[in-house]
Design a protein around this motif. Sequence first.
Motif, PDB file in Angstrom:
ATOM      1  N   ALA A   7       0.817  -1.222   0.000  1.00 11.88           N
ATOM      2  CA  ALA A   7       0.000   0.000   0.000  1.00 11.88           C
ATOM      3  C   ALA A   7       0.850   1.272   0.000  1.00 11.88           C
ATOM      4  CB  ALA A   7      -0.923   0.004   1.219  1.00 11.88           C
ATOM      5  N   PHE A   8       1.902   1.297   0.798  1.00 11.66           N
ATOM      6  CA  PHE A   8       2.716   2.507   0.910  1.00 11.66           C
ATOM      7  C   PHE A   8       3.661   2.661  -0.276  1.00 11.66           C
ATOM      8  CE2 PHE A   8       2.090   1.547   5.594  1.00 11.66           C
ATOM      9  CZ  PHE A   8       0.969   2.357   5.682  1.00 11.66           C
ATOM     10  N   GLN A   9       4.056   1.550  -0.880  1.00 14.18           N
ATOM     11  CA  GLN A   9       4.889   1.632  -2.076  1.00 14.18           C
ATOM     12  C   GLN A   9       4.075   2.182  -3.247  1.00 14.18           C
ATOM     13  OE1 GLN A   9       6.128  -2.475  -2.170  1.00 14.18           O
ATOM     14  NE2 GLN A   9       8.090  -2.025  -1.171  1.00 14.18           N
ATOM     15  N   ALA A  10       2.798   1.830  -3.304  1.00 10.59           N
ATOM     16  CA  ALA A  10       1.948   2.330  -4.382  1.00 10.59           C
ATOM     17  C   ALA A  10       1.706   3.823  -4.256  1.00 10.59           C
ATOM     18  CB  ALA A  10       0.615   1.571  -4.378  1.00 10.59           C
ATOM     19  N   ASP A  11       1.568   4.323  -3.013  1.00 12.54           N
ATOM     20  CA  ASP A  11       1.377   5.756  -2.769  1.00 12.54           C
ATOM     21  C   ASP A  11       1.977   6.090  -1.401  1.00 12.54           C
ATOM     22  OD1 ASP A  11       0.678   8.365  -2.485  1.00 12.54           O
ATOM     23  OD2 ASP A  11      -1.486   8.063  -2.566  1.00 12.54           O
ATOM     24  N   PRO A  12       3.213   6.561  -1.364  1.00 13.61           N
ATOM     25  CA  PRO A  12       3.876   6.827  -0.084  1.00 13.61           C
ATOM     26  C   PRO A  12       3.185   7.885   0.772  1.00 13.61           C
ATOM     27  CG  PRO A  12       5.493   6.698  -1.850  1.00 13.61           C
ATOM     28  CD  PRO A  12       4.150   6.726  -2.502  1.00 13.61           C
ATOM     29  N   LEU A  13       2.330   8.725   0.173  1.00 16.32           N
ATOM     30  CA  LEU A  13       1.611   9.704   0.989  1.00 16.32           C
ATOM     31  C   LEU A  13       0.704   9.024   2.005  1.00 16.32           C
ATOM     32  CD1 LEU A  13       1.185  12.747   1.421  1.00 16.32           C
ATOM     33  CD2 LEU A  13      -0.774  12.610  -0.116  1.00 16.32           C
ATOM     34  N   ARG A  14       0.349   7.759   1.737  1.00 11.98           N
ATOM     35  CA  ARG A  14      -0.489   7.014   2.683  1.00 11.98           C
ATOM     36  C   ARG A  14       0.202   6.845   4.034  1.00 11.98           C
ATOM     37  NH1 ARG A  14      -2.096   2.443  -1.804  1.00 11.98           N
ATOM     38  NH2 ARG A  14      -3.780   3.610  -2.822  1.00 11.98           N
ATOM     39  N   LEU A  15       1.522   6.924   4.067  1.00  8.20           N
ATOM     40  CA  LEU A  15       2.240   6.863   5.349  1.00  8.20           C
ATOM     41  C   LEU A  15       1.742   7.953   6.295  1.00  8.20           C
ATOM     42  CD1 LEU A  15       5.784   6.342   3.825  1.00  8.20           C
ATOM     43  CD2 LEU A  15       4.705   4.726   5.426  1.00  8.20           C
ATOM     44  N   LEU A  16       1.544   9.143   5.763  1.00  9.39           N
ATOM     45  CA  LEU A  16       1.036  10.243   6.571  1.00  9.39           C
ATOM     46  C   LEU A  16      -0.470  10.164   6.769  1.00  9.39           C
ATOM     47  CD1 LEU A  16       3.115  13.325   5.382  1.00  9.39           C
ATOM     48  CD2 LEU A  16       2.942  12.468   7.711  1.00  9.39           C
ATOM     49  N   ARG A  17      -1.158   9.653   5.762  1.00  6.19           N
ATOM     50  CA  ARG A  17      -2.613   9.563   5.888  1.00  6.19           C
ATOM     51  C   ARG A  17      -3.031   8.591   6.986  1.00  6.19           C
ATOM     52  NH1 ARG A  17      -4.276   9.952  -0.510  1.00  6.19           N
ATOM     53  NH2 ARG A  17      -4.411  12.227  -0.562  1.00  6.19           N
ATOM     54  N   VAL A  18      -2.197   7.596   7.260  1.00  5.38           N
ATOM     55  CA  VAL A  18      -2.454   6.728   8.414  1.00  5.38           C
ATOM     56  C   VAL A  18      -2.726   7.581   9.647  1.00  5.38           C
ATOM     57  CG1 VAL A  18      -1.353   5.145  10.047  1.00  5.38           C
ATOM     58  CG2 VAL A  18      -1.104   4.753   7.595  1.00  5.38           C
ATOM     59  N   TYR A  19      -1.849   8.549   9.872  1.00  6.77           N
ATOM     60  CA  TYR A  19      -1.927   9.346  11.093  1.00  6.77           C
ATOM     61  C   TYR A  19      -2.918  10.504  10.957  1.00  6.77           C
ATOM     62  CZ  TYR A  19       1.910   6.426  12.403  1.00  6.77           C
ATOM     63  OH  TYR A  19       2.655   5.323  12.709  1.00  6.77           O
ATOM     64  N   ARG A  20      -3.092  10.997   9.750  1.00  5.05           N
ATOM     65  CA  ARG A  20      -4.099  12.050   9.561  1.00  5.05           C
ATOM     66  C   ARG A  20      -5.500  11.494   9.820  1.00  5.05           C
ATOM     67  NH1 ARG A  20      -7.898  13.570   5.148  1.00  5.05           N
ATOM     68  NH2 ARG A  20      -6.258  13.387   3.575  1.00  5.05           N
ATOM     69  N   PHE A  21      -5.782  10.288   9.313  1.00 10.44           N
ATOM     70  CA  PHE A  21      -7.090   9.689   9.558  1.00 10.44           C
ATOM     71  C   PHE A  21      -7.269   9.405  11.051  1.00 10.44           C
ATOM     72  CE2 PHE A  21      -7.081   7.708   5.026  1.00 10.44           C
ATOM     73  CZ  PHE A  21      -7.470   8.922   4.497  1.00 10.44           C
TER      74      PHE A  21
END
Length: 280
Positions: A7-21
């Motif tokens: 998931a994070f390799q496909a879109d590394p911004l998801r690393l931050l979205r984990v914590y934003r959500f």
Amino acid sequence: RAPAGAAFQADPLRLLRVYRFAAALGFAVDEQTEELVARQNELIARVAEERTGHELELIMASHRARDTVGAMAATGLLFAVIPELEAGVGMEQPASHHLDVFDHSLAALAWMEKIEQDPAAYFASYPEVMADHLARGRRRLQLRWAALLHDLGKPASLTIDEDKGGKITFYNHDRAGAELAEKIGRRLRWRGEDVRTVAELIRQHMRPFHLGNVQRQGDLSLKACLRLIRHVGSLLPGLFLLGMADALAGRGQERPEGVERDLDQLFGRIEKVRREKVEP
């Protein structure tokens, strides 16, 4: 929960979205997902700075800013996006503090969140001024960033005076921290006003404590009050809000008694001078 290991390799911004959500929605983060963030946090370097900055802004503006920033630090993601903060991890402070530089910064952010919720609980002098200040523009967000970053300059300013029993000092860390905050703000594509305000709050954040020492000795002059008003202008309430968060985050054995009371009284004195001598 990340639905797949890639998931994070496909879109590394998801690393931050984990914590934003987690911050915005009150979610808990799945343990395996956090482990994956810890292993892959370096992927965040692939993301455009403005996208990173946007996610961080949403986290800092949430009701769970301190807890979320702390969780990001635990996985190393925080230091992947703001590496300047990592130098404070484990850095000892003088006996007036009970935490290292980084944990003190987290504590200051936590106190800032509390103060913003009820400024009158901390400032008996002109609480309406504090409430009005916090209600304007982006000041709540700016103050949270200032609280988290206010001691950025300490690692570069550290000196140990062996002639005074190994006394730890951080002379001019306020100036060094302001310069680092400006660089971080520009890198994360903050608004120009946010960069200037956060940097100025950090640059001036020791002045209330210095003036508080003078006031305790009964030597605080009208000229000194006017000088501070002239230098900080409309940021005066915010400077004292930051000072209060900073003071409450330091609980060392050699911490002077009544620091919070002194800050409140000092703000009352300076605000009175502003109303009587400057406004007219």
